[in-house]
Design a protein around this motif. Structure first.
Motif, short mmCIF file in Angstrom:
data_model
loop_
_atom_site.label_atom_id
_atom_site.label_comp_id
_atom_site.label_asym_id
_atom_site.label_seq_id
_atom_site.Cartn_x
_atom_site.Cartn_y
_atom_site.Cartn_z
N SER A 77 -65.83 37.26 -25.75
CA SER A 77 -64.87 35.97 -25.50
C SER A 77 -63.95 35.42 -26.28
O SER A 77 -64.23 36.43 -27.20
N LEU A 78 -63.45 34.35 -26.46
CA LEU A 78 -63.28 34.39 -27.35
C LEU A 78 -63.56 33.75 -28.44
O LEU A 78 -63.47 34.28 -30.06
N SER A 79 -65.13 33.02 -28.51
CA SER A 79 -65.82 33.14 -30.02
C SER A 79 -66.32 34.05 -30.44
O SER A 79 -65.95 34.21 -31.32
N LYS A 80 -66.18 35.23 -29.52
CA LYS A 80 -66.39 36.55 -30.46
C LYS A 80 -65.97 37.52 -30.91
O LYS A 80 -65.75 38.02 -32.23
N LEU A 81 -64.51 37.49 -30.12
CA LEU A 81 -63.57 38.02 -30.92
C LEU A 81 -62.43 37.68 -31.90
O LEU A 81 -62.16 38.00 -33.04
N ALA A 82 -63.37 35.88 -32.09
CA ALA A 82 -62.48 35.24 -33.49
C ALA A 82 -63.16 35.81 -34.43
O ALA A 82 -62.64 36.13 -35.42
N ALA A 83 -64.24 36.03 -34.04
CA ALA A 83 -65.68 35.80 -35.11
C ALA A 83 -65.92 36.68 -35.37
O ALA A 83 -64.90 37.67 -37.06
N ASP A 84 -65.28 38.32 -35.22
CA ASP A 84 -65.13 39.34 -35.49
C ASP A 84 -63.88 40.12 -35.69
O ASP A 84 -63.41 40.95 -36.52
N ALA A 85 -63.48 39.41 -36.09
CA ALA A 85 -61.63 38.85 -36.58
C ALA A 85 -61.83 38.16 -37.57
O ALA A 85 -60.66 38.14 -38.20
N GLY A 86 -61.85 37.31 -37.23
CA GLY A 86 -62.08 36.43 -38.86
C GLY A 86 -60.94 35.57 -38.71
O GLY A 86 -60.79 35.43 -40.22
N ILE A 87 -61.16 35.11 -37.00
CA ILE A 87 -59.63 34.06 -37.07
C ILE A 87 -60.90 33.07 -37.01
O ILE A 87 -61.62 32.74 -35.39
N ALA A 88 -60.60 31.55 -36.31
CA ALA A 88 -60.51 30.36 -35.80
C ALA A 88 -60.33 30.64 -34.39
O ALA A 88 -59.76 31.43 -33.76
N LYS A 89 -61.48 30.20 -33.46
CA LYS A 89 -61.58 29.95 -32.51
C LYS A 89 -60.24 29.41 -31.65
O LYS A 89 -59.62 29.92 -31.01
N SER A 90 -60.14 28.43 -32.60
CA SER A 90 -58.96 27.69 -31.52
C SER A 90 -57.59 28.44 -31.71
O SER A 90 -56.60 28.46 -31.05
N ASN A 91 -57.01 28.88 -32.76
CA ASN A 91 -56.19 30.01 -33.45
C ASN A 91 -56.50 30.95 -32.49
O ASN A 91 -55.06 31.27 -31.74
N LEU A 92 -57.39 31.74 -31.64
CA LEU A 92 -57.59 33.01 -30.78
C LEU A 92 -56.43 32.04 -29.92
O LEU A 92 -55.42 32.34 -28.45
N SER A 93 -56.89 31.23 -29.25
CA SER A 93 -57.05 30.30 -28.19
C SER A 93 -55.65 29.82 -27.60
O SER A 93 -54.51 30.54 -26.42
N ARG A 94 -54.89 29.31 -29.02
CA ARG A 94 -53.26 29.49 -29.63
C ARG A 94 -52.54 30.25 -28.89
O ARG A 94 -51.71 31.07 -28.19
N LEU A 95 -53.47 31.52 -29.85
CA LEU A 95 -52.25 33.01 -29.03
C LEU A 95 -52.44 33.60 -27.84
O LEU A 95 -51.14 33.64 -27.80
N GLU A 96 -53.65 33.49 -27.68
CA GLU A 96 -53.93 33.25 -25.89
C GLU A 96 -52.44 33.05 -25.07
O GLU A 96 -52.25 33.08 -24.04
N GLN A 97 -52.48 31.99 -25.32
CA GLN A 97 -51.25 30.80 -24.10
C GLN A 97 -50.40 30.73 -25.06
O GLN A 97 -49.26 30.32 -24.62
N GLY A 98 -49.97 31.67 -25.83
CA GLY A 98 -48.70 31.60 -26.20
C GLY A 98 -47.86 30.84 -27.32
O GLY A 98 -47.05 31.00 -27.29
N THR A 99 -48.78 29.95 -27.88
CA THR A 99 -48.14 28.92 -28.29
C THR A 99 -48.52 28.68 -30.10
O THR A 99 -48.32 28.00 -31.10
N GLY A 100 -49.43 30.26 -30.67
CA GLY A 100 -49.83 30.52 -31.89
C GLY A 100 -48.56 31.14 -32.72
O GLY A 100 -47.59 31.76 -31.68
#
Length: 75
Positions: free
Chosen positions: A19-42
């Motif tokens: 999930s977005l939450s799991k990967l973000a937590a494991d990588a030490g970044i905010a879920k919102s940041n990961l979501s923006r990265l996946e959308q190509g806007t981060g």
């Protein structure tokens, strides 16, 4: 490059059943940041991309390059 990174991140994350939450937590970044990265806007740092690659167990280049060119790491 950001669009390619986003597509690759999402594909690899979903392929691994994360999930977005799991990967973000494991990588030490905010879920919102990961979501923006996946959308190509981060705007990720090299460190962020590196941490995501480590958590996804893939070479750094497979996130920023065309998927399929770089094989997955074997353990």
């Amino acid at each position: 490059m950001l669009a390619t990174l986003g597509r690759n991140l999402q594909k690899l994350r979903l392929d691994k059943g994360l999930s977005l939450s799991k990967l973000a937590a494991d990588a030490g970044i905010a879920k919102s940041n990961l979501s923006r990265l996946e959308q190509g806007t981060g705007n990720p740092t090299i460190d962020t991309i590196w941490r995501l690659a480590v958590q996804l167990d893939v070479p750094f280049g497979s996130l920023v390059g065309v998927l399929g060119i770089f094989p997955s790491k074997k353990t």
